[in-house]
Every structure is written in structure tokens, then in C-alpha cells.
Write a protein that holds these residues in place. Structure first.
Motif, short mmCIF file in Angstrom:
data_model
loop_
_atom_site.label_atom_id
_atom_site.label_comp_id
_atom_site.label_asym_id
_atom_site.label_seq_id
_atom_site.Cartn_x
_atom_site.Cartn_y
_atom_site.Cartn_z
N VAL A 5 0.85 -1.18 0.00
CA VAL A 5 0.00 0.00 0.00
C VAL A 5 0.89 1.24 0.00
CG1 VAL A 5 -1.71 1.32 1.30
CG2 VAL A 5 -1.88 -1.17 1.19
N ARG A 6 0.59 2.15 -0.92
CA ARG A 6 1.37 3.38 -1.02
C ARG A 6 0.51 4.57 -0.60
NH1 ARG A 6 4.38 5.51 -6.46
NH2 ARG A 6 2.23 5.85 -7.16
N VAL A 7 0.99 5.32 0.40
CA VAL A 7 0.30 6.53 0.84
C VAL A 7 1.20 7.73 0.58
CG1 VAL A 7 -1.02 5.32 2.61
CG2 VAL A 7 1.18 6.31 3.20
N LYS A 8 0.58 8.85 0.35
CA LYS A 8 1.31 10.07 -0.01
C LYS A 8 1.58 10.91 1.23
CE LYS A 8 1.30 13.94 -3.26
NZ LYS A 8 0.53 14.62 -4.34
N LEU A 9 2.83 11.32 1.40
CA LEU A 9 3.19 12.20 2.51
C LEU A 9 2.90 13.65 2.13
CD1 LEU A 9 6.61 10.66 3.58
CD2 LEU A 9 4.42 10.42 4.74
N PHE A 143 0.11 12.40 6.30
CA PHE A 143 -0.01 11.63 5.07
C PHE A 143 -1.48 11.50 4.71
CE2 PHE A 143 -0.37 8.37 8.35
CZ PHE A 143 -1.40 7.57 7.88
N THR A 144 -1.74 11.08 3.47
CA THR A 144 -3.10 10.90 3.01
C THR A 144 -3.18 9.66 2.15
OG1 THR A 144 -4.99 11.97 1.88
CG2 THR A 144 -2.81 12.28 0.91
N GLY A 145 -4.39 9.13 2.00
CA GLY A 145 -4.60 7.94 1.20
C GLY A 145 -6.08 7.63 1.13
N GLN A 146 -6.44 6.69 0.28
CA GLN A 146 -7.83 6.28 0.17
C GLN A 146 -8.28 5.53 1.42
OE1 GLN A 146 -8.13 4.01 -3.43
NE2 GLN A 146 -7.68 5.75 -4.76
N ALA A 147 -9.57 5.59 1.67
CA ALA A 147 -10.12 4.93 2.87
C ALA A 147 -9.80 3.44 2.87
CB ALA A 147 -11.63 5.17 2.94
N GLU A 148 -9.88 2.79 1.71
CA GLU A 148 -9.59 1.36 1.61
C GLU A 148 -8.14 1.07 1.96
OE1 GLU A 148 -9.71 -2.24 -1.73
OE2 GLU A 148 -10.38 -0.22 -2.22
N GLN A 149 -7.23 1.94 1.50
CA GLN A 149 -5.81 1.76 1.80
C GLN A 149 -5.55 1.92 3.30
OE1 GLN A 149 -4.30 4.86 -0.79
NE2 GLN A 149 -3.51 3.34 -2.22
N LEU A 150 -6.16 2.93 3.90
CA LEU A 150 -5.94 3.17 5.33
C LEU A 150 -6.50 2.02 6.17
CD1 LEU A 150 -6.76 6.99 5.50
CD2 LEU A 150 -4.54 5.87 5.23
N CYS A 176 1.69 -5.21 3.55
CA CYS A 176 0.57 -5.73 4.32
C CYS A 176 0.42 -7.22 4.03
CB CYS A 176 -0.74 -5.01 3.96
SG CYS A 176 -0.74 -3.25 4.38
N GLU A 177 0.19 -8.00 5.07
CA GLU A 177 -0.09 -9.43 4.94
C GLU A 177 -1.61 -9.60 4.97
OE1 GLU A 177 1.44 -12.20 4.46
OE2 GLU A 177 3.58 -11.80 4.76
N VAL A 178 -2.21 -9.77 3.79
CA VAL A 178 -3.66 -9.83 3.66
C VAL A 178 -4.10 -11.29 3.56
CG1 VAL A 178 -5.65 -9.11 2.30
CG2 VAL A 178 -3.65 -7.61 2.50
N PRO A 179 -5.05 -11.73 4.37
CA PRO A 179 -5.50 -13.13 4.28
C PRO A 179 -6.24 -13.39 2.98
CG PRO A 179 -6.90 -11.87 5.78
CD PRO A 179 -5.76 -10.96 5.42
N LEU A 387 2.41 -6.51 -4.59
CA LEU A 387 1.96 -5.51 -5.53
C LEU A 387 1.53 -4.25 -4.82
CD1 LEU A 387 -0.18 -7.88 -7.73
CD2 LEU A 387 1.99 -6.88 -8.39
N THR A 388 1.61 -3.16 -5.56
CA THR A 388 1.14 -1.88 -5.04
C THR A 388 -0.33 -1.71 -5.39
OG1 THR A 388 3.31 -0.93 -5.38
CG2 THR A 388 1.50 0.60 -5.11
N VAL A 389 -1.15 -1.37 -4.42
CA VAL A 389 -2.58 -1.18 -4.65
C VAL A 389 -2.93 0.28 -4.36
CG1 VAL A 389 -3.15 -3.54 -4.11
CG2 VAL A 389 -3.17 -1.88 -2.29
#
Length: 389
Positions: A5-9, A143-150, A176-179, A387-389
Motif C-alpha cells: 500500500v502506497r500513501v502520499k506524505l 499523510f493521506t490515502g484512500q479509505a480502503e488503503q488506510l 501488508c499481509e492480507v488473508p 503488488l502496489t494497490v
């Protein structure tokens, strides 16, 4: 499965200057360590720690950032050796191979730098981070990001985070380790996906993701890029670089949307997904120059990778089939003939008279081959993805 996950500073000018100085210092240190590693032939993490840890501390790096620099150098040489062994950089006697293998790895001043939880901490409720810099600990960096990313960061963040600068903007790239969902071991058939230029993706369920409007936009982008490159001024080059970034982001966004629709369709109907194995397509296909530009400029591999990781997360099986003659084979009687494809959009079987849209006919063939691949027990397993989402 691992997702990134990539968030913008959102740094102030002073904070951005401190981040830039930190990246520059870490990468200059990494390049110096790389030279010593190359000259001594000692590139393992343990050997580099004994060789250069004290030097990095003397440069003003704290303990954890110094260790990350050493690991980054060791990992770079490990990746280089793997590429040389796999032949990705040419034959041993080639100029490219000797050029890469005969000099130390060099790190760009703005190359990404990894941080662990000792160097960087998240305050997700406040949308701020605290991060180590060469000028001291920086707290309250927004930082900022989409709600799904956060939400994904809050629930599944695990491991290191990379600090990255692209186009003057600052980002944090977190692992992130996503099940994964329980895999569907008994799919009720397969959704065949035919990838193309006029229609980016056509499924055997009848869904077509048209590329006509997008192709016109891409042609305009190419003309603008050629015009700016021909002009050759600094401002033209800056504009071309900025425009190229927009073009790549647009393609990525479209690929995400298409892959999401395809996986949702397969999940809803309890089916798997059959994709063409397009490895080496650039070498296999013989096209005129304008067609080569169109084919090679679209990221089909990225679209296939997005479908694979979204399917893996949803528990949808994915198989890869041989794409040979899928566009010339009749999906009804399976007669193969080049004359079955009189035009780009039309399929007309010379044996049984069956007529259908050419891309839809190909997708039916892909779906059938996917089913038989699954039945024979030779299903392709999607690779481990980061992967980056």
C-alpha cells in the motif's frame, strides 16, 4: 498474500528538505559500501556488517538505518547475481553482461530507503507518522490515502516500510499481509479472457472492455511526446516526463478497473479465470511498425498480474493456456483455419458457418482450454505476489 500500500506524505518545505537529505545520505552511504563490497568480493549481509558498519556509524547514521543500508547493498548484489545467472542481462561474453558485472552497483540519490518500526511509527488515527531523519526524529508528518488503503494499513500492516520520492512527491510504501479467501477447488467452468488492442479484454461471458477511446487518447499522447522530444528544450523534457507519468497512471487505473470487473464476475458465478500465456509475445509476433508501437505500449502483463492477485485474494482459481490459434479456431466445431478470421472483428467458420465477434469467439476457446487444463490437473498456480494497490 503480500500487498503493498502506497500513501502520499504531505511534508512542509522544511520537512521535505530533511527527507531529501536523509535519502541522499543513505544512498551515498550505500554506494560507498557497494564499492567496498565489489572490491573485496564480500557481499553477504554478515560480511558487509563486519566490513562497513563502523564506517556508516561514523557517517552519522543511527544503528537501524545503518543496518538497512547494509542489507540494501547485500540484496542488490543478490538480485544482480540472480539476473546474471538467469541470462536477463545477456550472455556472459556480451558487452551488456560485462558492463554490469564489471563495476559496483550504484544507488540513485533518490532511491527508496527501507524503515522498520524502530525508525518509523504510524499514528493512523491522526494520519501522521514519526520517522527518523539525519537531522533527528521527525514527528507529526502528515499523510493521506484512500479509505480502503488506510483500512488495510490498520488491519494488516506487517514488516518494513519504504520511503520513496517520485516526481517531487513523497510516499511511504508499506507491506501488508492480507488473508486469502478459501480457494474454490471445484469451479463451475472458467471465464476466458481474450486480451487485445481494439478491445482491451473480452470475456466469454460476453463482457467487452473497449479500447477505442483509450487508443485515440494514447495516439494523441504519442504525438505530443514525439513533438516534445523533437523540440528538445529543458522545459519540453520536463513536460514530457510529467506527461509520461500521467499516461502510466491512467493505464494502471484502467487495468485495475478491468481486472476488478473480471474477478468479480468469476467470483459471482463460481467460476475460475483462464488467461493466455503471453510470455515472449514481442518476440513471437511479427507486425508492421505502427502496430508494434500500439502492441508494445500497453501493459498486458500488468493487467494479467492484477487479475491474478485479485483472483488469488478472492479464492478464484486462475489457469494459463497456450494462446496458439485461439483467434483462428471455431469455438463450435473447433475447425482451425486462417480464413476463419476475415477481419479484425469478424469470425466466420469455413467449416460449419458459425459467425461471431472474433474476440468473443477467442474468449470461448480460452475458456474451454482453461477447463481442460484444470481437468487434466495441470492448473497453473498464481505466483507469490507483492503488488502496489
Amino acid at each position: 498474500m503480500k500487498l503493498v500500500v502506497r500513501v502520499k506524505l504531505l511534508p512542509t518545505p522544511e520537512e521535505a528538505a530533511a527527507l531529501e537529505a536523509t535519502l541522499r545520505a543513505c544512498n551515498e552511504a550505500a554506494s560507498c559500501v557497494s564499492v567496498r563490497a565489489f572490491e573485496s568480493g564480500r557481499t553477504s549481509r554478515a560480511a558487509l556488517q563486519a566490513l562497513a558498519y563502523a564506517e556508516l556509524k561514523a557517517r552519522g547514521l543511527s544503528a537501524q538505518p545503518a543496518l538497512h543500508v547494509l542489507r540494501k547493498v547485500a540484496d542488490a548484489y543478490t538480485a544482480l547475481r540472480a539476473s546474471l545467472k538467469a541470462g536477463s542481462l545477456g550472455r556472459r561474453v556480451s558487452k551488456r553482461y560485462r558492463g554490469v558485472a564489471g563495476k559496483p552497483v550504484v544507488f540513485r540519490p533518490d532511491a527508496a530507503q527501507p524503515f522498520d518500526d524502530r525508525c518509523l511509527s504510524w499514528q493512523l488515527d491522526k494520519r501522521t507518522v514519526s520517522i527518523w531523519t539525519t537531522s533527528g526524529r521527525m514527528k507529526g508528518l502528515a499523510f493521506t490515502g484512500q479509505a480502503e488503503q488506510l483500512a488495510m494499513l490498520t488491519a494488516y500492516r506487517k514488516g518494513e516500510t519504504d520511503l520513496l520520492c517520485q516526481g517531487g512527491a513523497w510516499y511511504l510504501v508499506a507491506t501488508c499481509e492480507v488473508p486469502e479467501a478459501a480457494p474454490n477447488t471445484a469451479p463451475a467452468g472458467f471465464v476466458g479472457v481474450d486480451l487485445g488492442i481494439v478491445n482491451i479484454a473480452t470475456t466469454s461471458a460476453g463482457t467487452r472492455h473497449s479500447g477505442r477511446r483509450l487508443n485515440r487518447r494514447r495516439e494523441a499522447d504519442r504525438r505530443l511526446r514525439a513533438k516534445l522530444q523533437k523540440k528538445g528544450t529543458k522545459s519540453a523534457m520536463r513536460r514530457a516526463k510529467r506527461h509520461a507519468g500521467k499516461e502510466a497512471r491512467r493505464a494502471r487505473d484502467i487495468n485495475h478497473k478491468i481486472s476488478k470487473c473480471i474477478v468479480a464476475e468469476a467470483e459471482r458465478t463460481g467460476r475460475g479465470i483462464a488467461l493466455e500465456d503471453l510470455g515472449g509475445i514481442r518476440e513471437r509476433v511479427r507486425l508492421r511498425k505502427p502496430q508494434r508501437v500500439t502492441l508494445h505500449s500497453w501493459s498486458f502483463r500488468q493487467l494479467g498480474t492484477f487479475i491474478a492477485y485479485k483472483a488469488q485474494r478472492a479464492g478464484v482459481p486462475v489457469v494459463y493456456i497456450d494462446p496458439a490459434y485461439t483467434s483462428q479456431e471455431c469455438s463450435r466445431c473447433h475447425h482451425v483455419d486462417r480464413r476463419n478470421r476475415p477481419s479484425q472483428a469478424v469470425f466466420a467458420c469455413q467449416a460449419c458457418g458459425f459467425v461471431e465477434h472474433a474476440d468473443l469467439n477467442s474468449s470461448h476457446n480460452i475458456a474451454a482450454r482453461g477447463w481442460w487444463t484444470w481437468v487434466r490437473g495441470a492448473e497453473s498456480q498464481a505466483p507469490a505476489l507483492t503488488l502496489t494497490v
